[in-house]
Design a protein around this motif. Structure first.
Motif, PDB file in Angstrom:
ATOM      1  N   GLY A  71      -4.375  42.839 -56.343  1.00  0.00           N
ATOM      2  CA  GLY A  71      -3.810  43.848 -55.392  1.00  0.00           C
ATOM      3  C   GLY A  71      -5.065  44.474 -54.683  1.00  0.00           C
ATOM      4  O   GLY A  71      -6.188  43.719 -54.869  1.00  0.00           O
ATOM      5  N   CYS A  72      -4.761  45.552 -54.031  1.00  0.00           N
ATOM      6  CA  CYS A  72      -5.833  46.371 -53.271  1.00  0.00           C
ATOM      7  C   CYS A  72      -6.994  46.817 -53.847  1.00  0.00           C
ATOM      8  O   CYS A  72      -6.709  47.192 -55.161  1.00  0.00           O
ATOM      9  N   SER A  73      -8.049  47.346 -53.088  1.00  0.00           N
ATOM     10  CA  SER A  73      -9.248  47.886 -53.991  1.00  0.00           C
ATOM     11  C   SER A  73      -8.792  49.100 -54.755  1.00  0.00           C
ATOM     12  O   SER A  73      -9.258  49.404 -55.578  1.00  0.00           O
ATOM     13  N   LEU A 101       5.209  47.708 -51.842  1.00  0.00           N
ATOM     14  CA  LEU A 101       4.821  48.115 -50.504  1.00  0.00           C
ATOM     15  C   LEU A 101       3.583  47.495 -50.138  1.00  0.00           C
ATOM     16  O   LEU A 101       3.125  47.194 -48.887  1.00  0.00           O
ATOM     17  N   CYS A 102       2.713  47.299 -51.078  1.00  0.00           N
ATOM     18  CA  CYS A 102       1.450  46.645 -50.777  1.00  0.00           C
ATOM     19  C   CYS A 102       1.091  45.511 -51.512  1.00  0.00           C
ATOM     20  O   CYS A 102      -0.091  44.804 -51.246  1.00  0.00           O
ATOM     21  N   GLY A 103       1.828  45.060 -52.389  1.00  0.00           N
ATOM     22  CA  GLY A 103       1.882  43.820 -53.117  1.00  0.00           C
ATOM     23  C   GLY A 103       0.820  43.855 -54.422  1.00  0.00           C
ATOM     24  O   GLY A 103       0.357  42.851 -54.732  1.00  0.00           O
ATOM     25  N   ASP A 104       0.572  45.165 -54.855  1.00  0.00           N
ATOM     26  CA  ASP A 104      -0.273  45.404 -55.900  1.00  0.00           C
ATOM     27  C   ASP A 104       0.589  45.033 -57.287  1.00  0.00           C
ATOM     28  O   ASP A 104       1.685  45.376 -57.472  1.00  0.00           O
ATOM     29  N   GLU A 105      -0.150  44.421 -58.280  1.00  0.00           N
ATOM     30  CA  GLU A 105       0.527  44.248 -59.465  1.00  0.00           C
ATOM     31  C   GLU A 105      -0.513  44.918 -60.680  1.00  0.00           C
ATOM     32  O   GLU A 105      -1.601  44.214 -60.352  1.00  0.00           O
TER      33      GLU A 105
HETATM   34 ZN    ZN Z   1      -2.243  48.803 -52.823  1.00  0.00          ZN
END
Ligand code: ZN
Length: 148
Positions: free
Chosen positions: A62-64, A37-41
């Motif tokens: 990925g995101c913070s 959903l967010c591209g976090d790994e």
């Molecule tokens: Zn994320």
């Protein structure tokens, strides 16, 4: 400074200066997961020694929220036995699900993640590292080394 601003500072600090973000030689358990959903790994590696999580490290991008959650998780769990680690993981999940108010005594910096409850799409980001850890430890049990 509002509590919300303090929480943002904590998250940004872990994002910019992640703790325990490295490779681990001699890992006894590891797992990798993504949050599409967010591209976090996130990859989590653990070296368990005598029932204690002697080293917990992560790598990923990925995101913070996802990366700081992983960084805070490694700090919170290093040196804990499995039961304590499971108890912290439960408390984090209860906090993210808004089932319980976070206890700073138990969770330390992790209470900063309570801010994401107002952004439901970010809860998966915050939970990712914990999902990876759960799976790593579950696999670690199945394939773990023989008892001494
Ligand atoms: Zn994320």
């Amino acid at each position: 400074m509002s509590l919300e601003d303090m929480y943002k500072e904590v998250i940004l600090d872990h994002y910019k200066r992640p703790r325990n973000k490295r490779e681990l030689l001699g890992a006894t358990a590891s797992c990798h997961k993504t949050n599409p959903l967010c591209g976090d790994e996130i990859t989590v590696e653990v070296r368990e020694d005598g029932g204690v999580l002697a080293e917990v490290v992560f790598s990923g991008q990925g995101c913070s929220i996802s990366q700081s959650s992983a960084s805070m998780m490694t700090e919170a769990l290093t040196g804990k036995d499995r039961a304590s680690a499971a108890s912290i993981a439960r408390a984090v999940r209860a906090m993210l699900a808004a089932e319980a108010e976070p206890s700073e005594d138990e969770l330390g910096d992790l209470v900063a993640l309570s801010g994401v409850r107002r952004y439901p799409v970010r809860i998966k980001c915050a939970a990712l590292a914990w999902d990876v850890l759960d799976e790593a430890l579950a696999d670690g049990t199945a394939t773990g080394s023989a008892p001494h």
